[in-house]
Design a protein around this motif. Structure first.
Motif, PDB file in Angstrom:
ATOM      1  N   ILE A 161       0.842  -1.206   0.000  1.00 49.77           N
ATOM      2  CA  ILE A 161       0.000   0.000   0.000  1.00 49.77           C
ATOM      3  C   ILE A 161       0.873   1.250   0.000  1.00 49.77           C
ATOM      4  O   ILE A 161       0.631   2.197  -0.767  1.00 49.77           O
TER       5      ILE A 161
ATOM      6  N   ARG B 234       2.555   1.646  -3.359  1.00 49.69           N
ATOM      7  CA  ARG B 234       1.648   2.223  -4.351  1.00 49.69           C
ATOM      8  C   ARG B 234       1.536   3.737  -4.187  1.00 49.69           C
ATOM      9  O   ARG B 234       1.542   4.492  -5.171  1.00 49.69           O
ATOM     10  N   THR B 235       1.429   4.197  -2.930  1.00 45.38           N
ATOM     11  CA  THR B 235       1.354   5.641  -2.670  1.00 45.38           C
ATOM     12  C   THR B 235       2.594   6.345  -3.205  1.00 45.38           C
ATOM     13  O   THR B 235       2.504   7.396  -3.851  1.00 45.38           O
TER      14      THR B 235
END
Ligand SMILES: [Mg+2]
Length: 127
Positions: free
Chosen positions: A92, A95-96
């Motif tokens: 996560i 991805r950011t």
């Protein structure tokens, strides 16, 4: 969204289409990221042993120094974001960081366009 952002995003979409056509679905490729990954290991003895988290720290320091002396270069900003992404192992957070990389790259394209540079015709098969 500004017209210039829309144009750059369309160029990004077109490049993605070319990448998919050339390389096919690469979604099963491994991320190869994490704090201890050595992203420059093939680039010679000076940087080959430097883990990603240290590269991210050094790149951030470079950007901070440039910011205090008239402004950070786009090259430094992009490298900072790239190394931050490479230092992430959580999907996560990775991805950011990748969205931040893409946003900086898109912004840089926009700035080039605003300077009046003629866009290089796309389709050169870059990756
Ligand atoms: Mg970042």
């Amino acid at each position: 969204m500004s017209a210039t952002t829309g144009k750059v995003l369309q160029d990004v979409q077109d490049e993605r289409d070319r990448q998919d056509a050339k390389w096919g679905d690469q979604s099963m490729s491994y991320d190869g990221t994490g704090a201890s990954v050595r992203p420059l290991r093939e680039m010679g003895p000076i940087y080959s042993g430097t883990p990603a988290f240290q590269l991210a720290y050094r790149a951030t320091n470079q950007t901070d120094v440039e910011s205090r002396h008239g402004g950070a270069s786009m090259a430094s900003i992009l490298l900072e974001e790239v190394f931050e992404a490479l230092a992430e192992s959580d999907a996560i957070k990775l991805r950011t960081e990748l969205v931040q990389v893409a946003a900086v790259a898109v912004a840089w394209c926009e700035y080039i366009d605003r300077r009046g540079a003629l866009p290089v015709p796309m389709g050169g098969g870059s990756r």
